[in-house]
Motif scaffolding. Structure first.
Motif, PDB file in Angstrom:
ATOM      1  N   GLN A   4       0.834  -1.201   0.000  1.00 19.85           N
ATOM      2  CA  GLN A   4       0.000   0.000   0.000  1.00 19.85           C
ATOM      3  C   GLN A   4       0.873   1.256   0.000  1.00 19.85           C
ATOM      4  O   GLN A   4       0.575   2.227  -0.693  1.00 19.85           O
ATOM      5  CB  GLN A   4      -0.926  -0.001   1.217  1.00 19.85           C
ATOM      6  CG  GLN A   4      -1.800   1.226   1.316  1.00 19.85           C
ATOM      7  CD  GLN A   4      -2.702   1.193   2.539  1.00 19.85           C
ATOM      8  OE1 GLN A   4      -2.807   0.182   3.228  1.00 19.85           O
ATOM      9  NE2 GLN A   4      -3.350   2.298   2.802  1.00 19.85           N
TER      10      GLN A   4
ATOM     11  N   CYS B 126      -7.623  -0.518  -6.842  1.00 16.69           N
ATOM     12  CA  CYS B 126      -6.421   0.153  -6.332  1.00 16.69           C
ATOM     13  C   CYS B 126      -6.802   1.412  -5.561  1.00 16.69           C
ATOM     14  O   CYS B 126      -6.200   1.726  -4.532  1.00 16.69           O
ATOM     15  CB  CYS B 126      -5.480   0.500  -7.474  1.00 16.69           C
ATOM     16  SG  CYS B 126      -4.752  -0.920  -8.289  1.00 16.69           S
TER      17      CYS B 126
ATOM     18  N   THR C  42      -7.747   0.616  -2.095  1.00 17.78           N
ATOM     19  CA  THR C  42      -6.600   0.308  -1.249  1.00 17.78           C
ATOM     20  C   THR C  42      -5.980   1.579  -0.685  1.00 17.78           C
ATOM     21  O   THR C  42      -5.536   1.600   0.462  1.00 17.78           O
ATOM     22  CB  THR C  42      -5.537  -0.485  -2.044  1.00 17.78           C
ATOM     23  OG1 THR C  42      -6.150  -1.651  -2.592  1.00 17.78           O
ATOM     24  CG2 THR C  42      -4.374  -0.887  -1.166  1.00 17.78           C
ATOM     25  N   ILE C  43      -5.951   2.635  -1.472  1.00 17.60           N
ATOM     26  CA  ILE C  43      -5.365   3.906  -1.016  1.00 17.60           C
ATOM     27  C   ILE C  43      -6.445   4.994  -0.942  1.00 17.60           C
ATOM     28  O   ILE C  43      -6.206   6.147  -1.276  1.00 17.60           O
ATOM     29  CB  ILE C  43      -4.193   4.328  -1.922  1.00 17.60           C
ATOM     30  CG1 ILE C  43      -4.636   4.500  -3.379  1.00 17.60           C
ATOM     31  CG2 ILE C  43      -3.040   3.358  -1.803  1.00 17.60           C
ATOM     32  CD1 ILE C  43      -3.598   5.175  -4.259  1.00 17.60           C
TER      33      ILE C  43
END
Length: 135
Positions: free
Chosen positions: A51, A76, A79-80
């Motif tokens: 991450q 993605c 995830t962030i």
């Protein structure tokens, strides 16, 4: 406050963060660039990608003057999410962040900041997408 000066349209690039299939497709379409120092405008994310690395590349891309748009797969972006939402809350519009679907995950417009802005000004957008509830 003075006007922001943009590079010429020829110099502007698109950044990509996503799974191998998505990034490879974008690279084959001509989006990829590597400068003289080896800095890339893309990141291929797999199970080994941390991450922290994704966040570093995201922040690097958002701070570069030659990036006009960043395409990031929704998985993605999840995830962030804090970094993506932090950038959206900053009010900056260049580079623009667009969340795109990937093969592995279906697109969820409720998690997309651009769609949320559209729905804010056009509340019927949720109904048109077949969704009754707002996030």
């Amino acid at each position: 406050m003075g006007k922001m000066k943009f590079m010429s349209q020829v110099d502007m690039k698109i950044g990509v963060i996503g799974d191998e299939d998505t990034v490879t497709g974008m690279l084959l379409a001509g989006i990829g660039a590597v400068d003289g120092q080896g800095k890339k405008n893309f990141l291929i994310v797999d199970t080994k990608t941390h991450q922290r690395e994704m966040e570093e590349v995201f922040h690097d891309l958002t701070n570069r003057k030659d990036i006009a748009m960043i395409l990031i797969t929704q998985g993605c972006a999840e995830t962030i999410r804090m970094a993506v939402d932090g950038y959206a809350a900053s009010g900056k519009v260049v580079p623009t962040i667009l969340e795109i679907p990937s093969k592995e995950q279906p697109y969820d417009p409720r998690k997309d900041a651009v769609f949320q802005r559209v729905a804010f000004f056009y509340p019927q957008a949720y109904a048109m997408m077949g969704m009754e509830d707002k996030p």
